[in-house]
Design a protein around this motif. Structure first.
Motif, short mmCIF file in Angstrom:
data_model
loop_
_atom_site.label_atom_id
_atom_site.label_comp_id
_atom_site.label_asym_id
_atom_site.label_seq_id
_atom_site.Cartn_x
_atom_site.Cartn_y
_atom_site.Cartn_z
N UNK A 437 -7.23 6.06 67.17
CA UNK A 437 -7.59 4.67 66.85
C UNK A 437 -6.44 3.93 66.19
N UNK A 438 -5.29 4.61 66.02
CA UNK A 438 -4.13 3.96 65.40
C UNK A 438 -2.85 4.59 65.92
N UNK A 453 15.43 -6.49 60.26
CA UNK A 453 15.28 -5.55 59.16
C UNK A 453 14.56 -4.27 59.59
N UNK A 454 14.96 -3.15 59.00
CA UNK A 454 14.29 -1.88 59.25
C UNK A 454 12.85 -1.97 58.76
N UNK A 455 11.94 -1.40 59.53
CA UNK A 455 10.53 -1.45 59.15
C UNK A 455 9.73 -0.37 59.87
N UNK A 456 8.59 -0.06 59.30
CA UNK A 456 7.63 0.81 59.97
C UNK A 456 6.24 0.24 59.76
N UNK A 457 5.28 0.79 60.50
CA UNK A 457 3.94 0.24 60.37
C UNK A 457 2.90 1.00 61.17
N UNK A 458 1.68 0.52 61.06
CA UNK A 458 0.55 1.11 61.75
C UNK A 458 -0.22 0.01 62.47
N UNK A 459 -0.66 0.31 63.67
CA UNK A 459 -1.46 -0.65 64.44
C UNK A 459 -2.79 -0.03 64.82
N UNK A 504 -3.43 3.85 53.77
CA UNK A 504 -3.88 5.24 53.81
C UNK A 504 -3.67 5.82 55.21
N UNK A 505 -4.01 5.03 56.23
CA UNK A 505 -3.82 5.47 57.61
C UNK A 505 -2.34 5.66 57.93
N UNK A 508 -1.18 8.85 56.44
CA UNK A 508 -1.74 9.97 57.21
C UNK A 508 -0.92 10.23 58.47
N UNK A 509 -0.53 9.16 59.17
CA UNK A 509 0.28 9.31 60.37
C UNK A 509 1.67 9.84 60.04
N UNK A 510 2.25 9.36 58.95
CA UNK A 510 3.57 9.87 58.55
C UNK A 510 3.50 11.35 58.20
#
Length: 520
Positions: A437-438, A453-459, A504-505, A508-510
């Motif tokens: 789901x992500x 810019x460097x970045x990370x994220x969750x979708x 939190x998600x 968890x993925x990291x």
């Protein structure tokens, strides 16, 4: 000793006769071929199977054939929106931190690690790579490879093999197509194949084939509603350097003359890959095609910044989409070849690209950001008799899923250290109740070209959380109410619970992908 009775002899004779007449057992179904066709920087907006207004004016009928015969992925995303890292993720089934190729200026891809090509070859497949590689080091795991030098050139490009580098006359998309057909003609027909046909097009600087120089001159493409985005509330977006009307090189990218009636380009920092690759006759044909329409630019009032910005967008789109026309023709030739050589039913055909691309949205070209146009990857597949025709897959998939999925479809064990998941059940009508789901994203290349810019994220399906970690800036988007990502709602009253849940998600993925502390 008792002699056998006559009726016993008859009985045994009949049994032997029946056994001898029994039909031979049907052979096991042959393992399918994999034909993987990859473009470079091909936006979802520019494939007519996806229905975007731009693509309706510049359709891709041959690429659409794959969707009609098979499946259209509507939510497939990359793990890192830039050429080399995306290719590394596809080959390994792993995120960038695990495969070691995090940005284009890496020293080189670690070819000693497990890759799709190696695994297929170990399992009896012929493996071939033709076209763009862009991973610095030499390819490994391929029985045959013939690759462009670095990014490659549109006209009269150099091709590199393990033995030499040879300049081949012609247009790069056509050449890659011809080399692919030649390899298919010469392969061992007794073995299945894994073939990666990887185009340079439609990568910058968008030089069309000569036959398509004027293809869309009379077409006016729609201007995105956020073309003149002011980037309010979005620090990184406000500080990028990939704006169509401010940052494009007027010579190299837009092919503008220095002044009316003069056959000389404006600023071009990479002239060696433009006119430097053309013959004098080819240069003259280029000017014959562009001279008159370049002169029209000088009729715009220099103080009319809006008209100039819109003119630049039209020139960009006209060239970009004309370049794609040759890619679509290439796909048509390859699909026709499969049909003519009885390879359709036992070949999984994949059409995709390394990441999405901006066609003026937010005023941009290029990719890199986790915003939708850059993040999403067009992906179409056909496998007649196995994949139902004309279906779509809306589930969240990613380019790290390609490797385990291809292996699974071919009945080959999936290495346990791959990050991706096999989407074979989604393709073949299986249950997907436990599908993810992500998804996780991470862009590393800063400082670098375009200043993203460097970045990370969750979708997730509805929400997206992005963290620009060097500046400690968060962005939160509600894609249901704000699909063009114009409103950063992080910190707004009422969004606290959403942000905390997504954080939190994200952690968890990291943890799931074992992202090192230095990259968090």
């Amino acid at each position: 000793m008792m002699k056998p009775k006559l009726h016993h002899i008859y009985f045994f004779a009949i049994c032997i006769l029946l056994i001898s007449c029994e039909k031979p057992k049907k052979k096991e179904v042959e393992r399918p071929n994999i034909l993987y066709i990859m473009a470079d920087d091909h936006a979802v907006q520019a494939i007519s199977a996806y229905g975007h207004p731009i693509s309706k004016l510049a359709p891709t009928p041959n690429i659409d054939r794959i969707a009609k015969a098979g499946v259209l992925f509507t939510a497939n995303y990359c793990a890192n929106s830039i050429c080399g890292p995306s290719r590394a993720s596809i080959l390994t089934g792993k995120h960038s931190h695990a495969n070691g190729f995090m940005q284009n200026n890496n020293e080189g891809f670690d070819g000693s690690q497990a890759t799709l090509a190696k695994i297929f070859r170990e399992n009896g497949y012929q493996t071939s790579l033709i076209g763009k590689w862009h991973l610095v080091s030499e390819p490994t795991g391929f029985d045959h490879w013939q690759i462009l030098n670095d990014q490659g050139e549109y006209n009269n490009p150099d091709f590199v093999t393990s033995k030499d580098t040879v300049k081949i006359s012609g247009y790069v998309t056509d050449i890659i197509t011809e080399l692919t057909v030649d390899w298919l003609d010469q392969r061992d027909p007794e073995k299945p194949f894994f073939l990666m046909m990887q185009h340079k097009a439609p990568h910058r600087s968008w030089i069309p084939a000569e036959r398509h120089y004027n293809l869309y001159d009379d077409v006016e493409f729609p201007v995105p509603n956020n073309y003149f985005d002011d980037y309010e509330g979005r620090f990184a977006a406000a500080n990028q350097e990939m704006n169509v009307y401010r940052d494009m090189f007027e010579g190299h990218d837009l092919k503008l003359s220095i002044e009316r009636g003069v056959d000389s380009l404006r600023f071009d920092p990479w002239s060696h890959v433009f006119f430097g690759r053309m013959t004098p006759e080819e240069i003259e044909k280029f000017w014959d095609a562009y001279r008159e329409k370049n002169d029209a630019y000088f009729e715009i009032d220099p103080s009319d910044s809006v008209s100039i910005a819109e003119w630049k967008l039209q020139r960009y789109l006209q060239d970009y989409l004309a370049v794609i026309k040759a890619v679509d023709e290439s796909v048509g030739k390859i699909l026709d070849y499969l049909e003519e050589n009885d390879l359709v039913d036992n070949t999984l055909v994949v059409y995709t690209t390394d990441q999405g691309f901006y066609l003026g949205e937010h005023g941009w070209f290029d990719k890199r950001f986790m915003y939708e146009e850059s993040f999403i990857m067009p992906t179409l597949m056909q496998y007649p008799g196995k994949i139902e025709a004309g279906i779509s897959i809306p589930h969240l998939t990613q380019n790290i899923d390609f490797a385990p999925s291809f292996l699974d479809i071919c009945g080959i064990a999936i290495p346990g250290d791959m990050h991706g998941a096999s989407f074979k059940p989604l393709l073949f009508g299986g249950l997907a109740a436990d599908w993810r789901s992500s998804i996780y994203y991470h862009y590393y290349e800063f400082p670098g070209i375009h200043n993203v810019r460097a970045h990370y994220g969750v979708k997730e399906e509805r929400y997206k959380l992005i963290y620009f970690y060097k500046e400690d800036i968060w962005e939160l988007y509600d894609l249901q109410n704000d699909p063009t990502e114009m409103k950063n709602i992080y910190g707004n009253e009422g969004t606290e619970a959403i942000s905390e849940r997504l954080k939190t998600e994200l952690r968890k993925l990291q943890d799931q992908y074992a992202v090192p502390d230095e990259h968090r």
